[in-house]
Design a protein around this motif. Sequence first.
Motif, PDB file in Angstrom:
ATOM      1  N   SER A 175      -4.588   0.577  -8.096  1.00 52.80           N
ATOM      2  CA  SER A 175      -3.608  -0.248  -7.406  1.00 52.80           C
ATOM      3  C   SER A 175      -3.640  -0.277  -5.924  1.00 52.80           C
ATOM      4  CB  SER A 175      -2.403  -0.339  -8.246  1.00 52.80           C
ATOM      5  OG  SER A 175      -1.929   0.867  -8.030  1.00 52.80           O
ATOM      6  N   THR A 176      -3.716   1.425  -5.645  1.00 51.94           N
ATOM      7  CA  THR A 176      -3.453   1.549  -4.306  1.00 51.94           C
ATOM      8  C   THR A 176      -4.723   1.232  -3.588  1.00 51.94           C
ATOM      9  OG1 THR A 176      -2.444   3.638  -4.904  1.00 51.94           O
ATOM     10  CG2 THR A 176      -3.443   3.673  -2.729  1.00 51.94           C
ATOM     11  N   PHE A 177      -5.847   1.187  -4.250  1.00 50.78           N
ATOM     12  CA  PHE A 177      -7.204   0.752  -3.492  1.00 50.78           C
ATOM     13  C   PHE A 177      -7.040  -0.722  -3.272  1.00 50.78           C
ATOM     14  CE2 PHE A 177      -9.090   4.931  -3.800  1.00 50.78           C
ATOM     15  CZ  PHE A 177      -9.667   5.149  -2.415  1.00 50.78           C
ATOM     16  N   ALA A 178      -6.455  -1.495  -4.408  1.00 45.89           N
ATOM     17  CA  ALA A 178      -6.308  -2.810  -4.406  1.00 45.89           C
ATOM     18  C   ALA A 178      -5.690  -3.328  -2.996  1.00 45.89           C
ATOM     19  CB  ALA A 178      -5.965  -3.249  -5.419  1.00 45.89           C
ATOM     20  N   LEU A 237     -10.215  -2.919 -13.566  1.00 46.75           N
ATOM     21  CA  LEU A 237     -10.145  -1.441 -13.616  1.00 46.75           C
ATOM     22  C   LEU A 237      -8.745  -1.206 -14.264  1.00 46.75           C
ATOM     23  CD1 LEU A 237     -12.325  -0.032 -10.975  1.00 46.75           C
ATOM     24  CD2 LEU A 237     -12.656  -0.154 -13.452  1.00 46.75           C
ATOM     25  N   ILE A 238      -7.705  -1.740 -13.618  1.00 41.73           N
ATOM     26  CA  ILE A 238      -6.267  -1.513 -13.972  1.00 41.73           C
ATOM     27  C   ILE A 238      -6.292  -1.640 -15.351  1.00 41.73           C
ATOM     28  CG2 ILE A 238      -3.955  -2.354 -13.773  1.00 41.73           C
ATOM     29  CD1 ILE A 238      -4.340  -2.822 -10.745  1.00 41.73           C
ATOM     30  N   ALA A 239      -6.725  -2.909 -16.118  1.00 39.34           N
ATOM     31  CA  ALA A 239      -6.532  -3.235 -17.516  1.00 39.34           C
ATOM     32  C   ALA A 239      -7.211  -2.175 -18.099  1.00 39.34           C
ATOM     33  CB  ALA A 239      -7.017  -4.563 -17.852  1.00 39.34           C
ATOM     34  N   TYR A 240      -8.596  -1.892 -17.810  1.00 37.85           N
ATOM     35  CA  TYR A 240      -9.410  -0.954 -18.559  1.00 37.85           C
ATOM     36  C   TYR A 240      -8.831   0.366 -18.854  1.00 37.85           C
ATOM     37  CZ  TYR A 240     -13.375   1.841 -20.089  1.00 37.85           C
ATOM     38  OH  TYR A 240     -14.370   2.509 -20.618  1.00 37.85           O
ATOM     39  N   SER A 241      -8.048   0.855 -17.368  1.00 39.67           N
ATOM     40  CA  SER A 241      -7.423   2.179 -17.535  1.00 39.67           C
ATOM     41  C   SER A 241      -6.326   2.293 -18.563  1.00 39.67           C
ATOM     42  CB  SER A 241      -6.659   2.459 -16.103  1.00 39.67           C
ATOM     43  OG  SER A 241      -7.888   2.564 -15.320  1.00 39.67           O
ATOM     44  N   LEU A 242      -5.507   1.113 -18.803  1.00 40.31           N
ATOM     45  CA  LEU A 242      -4.537   1.292 -19.817  1.00 40.31           C
ATOM     46  C   LEU A 242      -5.280   1.016 -21.121  1.00 40.31           C
ATOM     47  CD1 LEU A 242      -2.023  -1.367 -18.011  1.00 40.31           C
ATOM     48  CD2 LEU A 242      -1.981   1.071 -18.180  1.00 40.31           C
ATOM     49  N   TYR A 248       0.823  -1.137  -0.005  1.00 42.64           N
ATOM     50  CA  TYR A 248      -0.154   0.084   0.051  1.00 42.64           C
ATOM     51  C   TYR A 248       0.713   1.252   0.141  1.00 42.64           C
ATOM     52  CZ  TYR A 248      -2.574   3.878   2.249  1.00 42.64           C
ATOM     53  OH  TYR A 248      -3.335   5.152   2.514  1.00 42.64           O
ATOM     54  N   ASN A 249       1.775   1.434   0.781  1.00 43.04           N
ATOM     55  CA  ASN A 249       2.735   2.376   0.943  1.00 43.04           C
ATOM     56  C   ASN A 249       3.492   2.908  -0.347  1.00 43.04           C
ATOM     57  OD1 ASN A 249       2.199   3.257   3.558  1.00 43.04           O
ATOM     58  ND2 ASN A 249       4.138   2.315   4.198  1.00 43.04           N
ATOM     59  N   LEU A 250       4.068   1.687  -0.951  1.00 45.09           N
ATOM     60  CA  LEU A 250       4.815   1.734  -2.277  1.00 45.09           C
ATOM     61  C   LEU A 250       3.828   2.275  -3.417  1.00 45.09           C
ATOM     62  CD1 LEU A 250       6.885  -1.236  -2.556  1.00 45.09           C
ATOM     63  CD2 LEU A 250       7.562   1.068  -1.715  1.00 45.09           C
ATOM     64  N   SER A 251       2.415   1.823  -3.456  1.00 44.72           N
ATOM     65  CA  SER A 251       1.408   2.337  -4.390  1.00 44.72           C
ATOM     66  C   SER A 251       1.024   3.527  -4.163  1.00 44.72           C
ATOM     67  CB  SER A 251       0.081   1.386  -4.326  1.00 44.72           C
ATOM     68  OG  SER A 251       0.324  -0.194  -4.566  1.00 44.72           O
ATOM     69  N   LEU A 252       0.883   3.930  -2.807  1.00 46.77           N
ATOM     70  CA  LEU A 252       0.509   5.316  -2.547  1.00 46.77           C
ATOM     71  C   LEU A 252       1.792   6.232  -2.962  1.00 46.77           C
ATOM     72  CD1 LEU A 252      -1.585   7.214  -1.372  1.00 46.77           C
ATOM     73  CD2 LEU A 252      -0.489   6.865   0.987  1.00 46.77           C
ATOM     74  N   LEU A 253       3.011   5.834  -2.716  1.00 42.17           N
ATOM     75  CA  LEU A 253       4.109   6.656  -3.122  1.00 42.17           C
ATOM     76  C   LEU A 253       4.085   6.935  -4.507  1.00 42.17           C
ATOM     77  CD1 LEU A 253       6.810   8.114  -2.441  1.00 42.17           C
ATOM     78  CD2 LEU A 253       7.854   6.013  -2.532  1.00 42.17           C
ATOM     79  N   LEU A 254       3.892   5.913  -5.319  1.00 44.56           N
ATOM     80  CA  LEU A 254       3.775   6.173  -6.835  1.00 44.56           C
ATOM     81  C   LEU A 254       2.749   7.120  -7.380  1.00 44.56           C
ATOM     82  CD1 LEU A 254       4.629   2.621  -8.282  1.00 44.56           C
ATOM     83  CD2 LEU A 254       5.923   4.854  -8.047  1.00 44.56           C
ATOM     84  N   LEU A 255       1.600   6.970  -6.332  1.00 46.38           N
ATOM     85  CA  LEU A 255       0.320   7.708  -6.846  1.00 46.38           C
ATOM     86  C   LEU A 255       0.509   9.123  -6.683  1.00 46.38           C
ATOM     87  CD1 LEU A 255      -2.614   8.279  -7.713  1.00 46.38           C
ATOM     88  CD2 LEU A 255      -3.418   7.417  -5.355  1.00 46.38           C
TER      89      LEU A 255
END
Length: 724
Positions: free
Chosen positions: A252-255, A288-293, A215-222
């Motif tokens: 990905s952050t919410f996942a 949603l990740i696939a759809y976002s791409l 979660y921290n790494l996803s939040l950092l990238l976000l």
Amino acid sequence: MDGWRSLALGVLVLAFATRAHAQFTLDPGVSGEPLGKQLASFADESRTLTIEQVTSAQFAPVSVDAPSFGLTRTPIWFRFTVRNPRAQVQPWILELGYPHLDRVELYVPRDDGSWDARKTGDLLPFDHRELDHRNFMFRLNEPAYGERTFYLRVQTEGSLSVPLFAWSTAQLLRHEERELPLLWMLYGVILVMALYNAFLYFAIRRVEYLYYVSYNLSLLLLEFALTGQAFQFVYPSSPWLANHMVPVLVASTFASTAMFIRSFLSLDSTLPAVSRIYQLSGWVTCGLIAYSLLGPYALALRAVLALAVVLTAVSLYAAFVLVARGQRAARFFLFAWGCLLGGVILYLGKTYGVLANTTVSEWGVQVGAALEVVLLSLALADRINEMRANMSELNAQLSHTVAELQGALDAAEQATRAKGDFLATMSHELRTPLNTIINIPQGLLLDFQRDDAALCKACESLFELSPGERFDVGTSCPHCSAVGTLQAQRITRYLGRPEQTVHHLALIERAGKHLLQMVDGVLDFSKLEARALRLKLTPIELGTLVHDALETVSELAKRASLPLTLTLAPELAAQLLVADPLRIKQVLINLIANAIKFSNGRGAVTVSVEREATSFLFAVRDQGIGIAPEHVGRIFERFEQVEQGDTRRYGGSGLGLSISRSLVEMHAGAIWVESTPNVGSTFYFRLPVAGPTPEDKEPEEPISMVLNRVPRLSKSELSKEVGS
């Protein structure tokens, strides 16, 4: 009146015109002055208007410092006028402080009446920008005593926010010197928390720490993508990634958040239904990740934000429910989630155009995320403290359990020793009567002499032969003179004294009875252990029951020279007791025989019966050696004997009191003892008048468990002489 109305209307028109053409006066040291209230806006619904067409359009004034229009694809035109009241050219920088706009076009008027179109946006590579900055920047120079009107066209697939600011170069540099360290400090806090919890994961192997790191790494990238620095430093040549990474990273952050919350709050066990929602959201997030791409940015962003709202609501529901249940982790989570939620609400409000684009709304997610990261890390640290406390409690419980097991082991060892002592005692007790039964007959045989004799088959006369005397077939019978009728015969002659023989036969009888009693006790104990002994309840007169028991042990009392007395009121003797007469007499005989045995020939043995409300109280008193207080609690246990020496001295198997207790309890009664060493003992037992209920007398195990056990041998009541 018409004149006054015309005057008022003119004033309103003048005021509107003045507001619509509000000017921004440029100051040499301008420091991030918001231009929102100096703007006028126009929505190009056709999406085709040119700068020449827009200049004649009807613009509406903007009343906020940072206008925001939410998720819209409609191009928005802005008009603003800048005036330089000084005699020298004034350089300045126009900043558009929202880095996620697809197309940004600034139209700067030229002296010849044409327009200088400056274009930027995240659909163009990063190096197309005038300044190397995460936000959109334009360098401008205002002529001396000049006044120019600018037009700004903005269009995007996502949220359309236009926070415009005016900077002098020096003030912008100072601002960056203050802002960038804070921004990188935020990244540092998140990264440090991720590394710290990664270390904790490898140390204690708890999966929630791994989810928290994710979660921290996803939040950092976000955060890196939301501030525009990912486009600036990571993929400056890929506008496609710049437009698609935000919804991907949000998803990905919410996942990772869902996985962390599910583990941190132990939802699988505390709220299984909510846990299943999180499981489902994981699959939805992957889609949603696939759809976002692959799909349109606007729809992907709307779907991701909708999922965020749903998960936020579910998370808050789970947190409130678990807080109400008293879960400690839920309290930490609710407080931390509230900080992030506050920042997200501000950001979503700005994104959907509900709130103005201010510093608070723009940086709400970052500040809330930093607080949440720190608070959740503290919560995980508290989880370690809680685990340590639980471990201490478990250690205490384990120590208690070990102590109990040690006690049970000691009890088992004691029981094993008791069984060994019991077997040794039984070997001694059985050997004594067996020796009597075997050895005395051997001695008795010496009182009988075997001699040779001749028997006449004709007259059946028997003739004793002298030592060495022989006869043959021609010898005639001395009595009838018949020839050939004599045959050899062995006769037994008794040489002993009759009184001595009677004494020895009495010893054999007594040893046999004692042996039968020992075997009988073992068989009774075996039946009681297997819960196979059944009571035969019948009404019996109290006097008859007690007198039969006393008669059985009377001979034993005579041999011990002890008076045996009974205290029983005549009115009680005729009363009926519902019980198994054989078993109650067995208890009485055991207790009276013990009292006689351990009296050491002194005092007297007294048996008494009293009537209580619904029961009879029996008591057997002696004035013998008594029982030490430390032994009182275990004399009714199986295989237990007070002292090995006493056992050797007084004899007995050690099963009598244990059998007596079991028989009394089968009658729904109770048995106990009161004793003083060297003074005497009193054994009490209480029996209900009406007998035991069916529940009391039913065996707790099926009769099939004891079918293979040896059945109890039948015997006369008089054989129950000495119980222990």
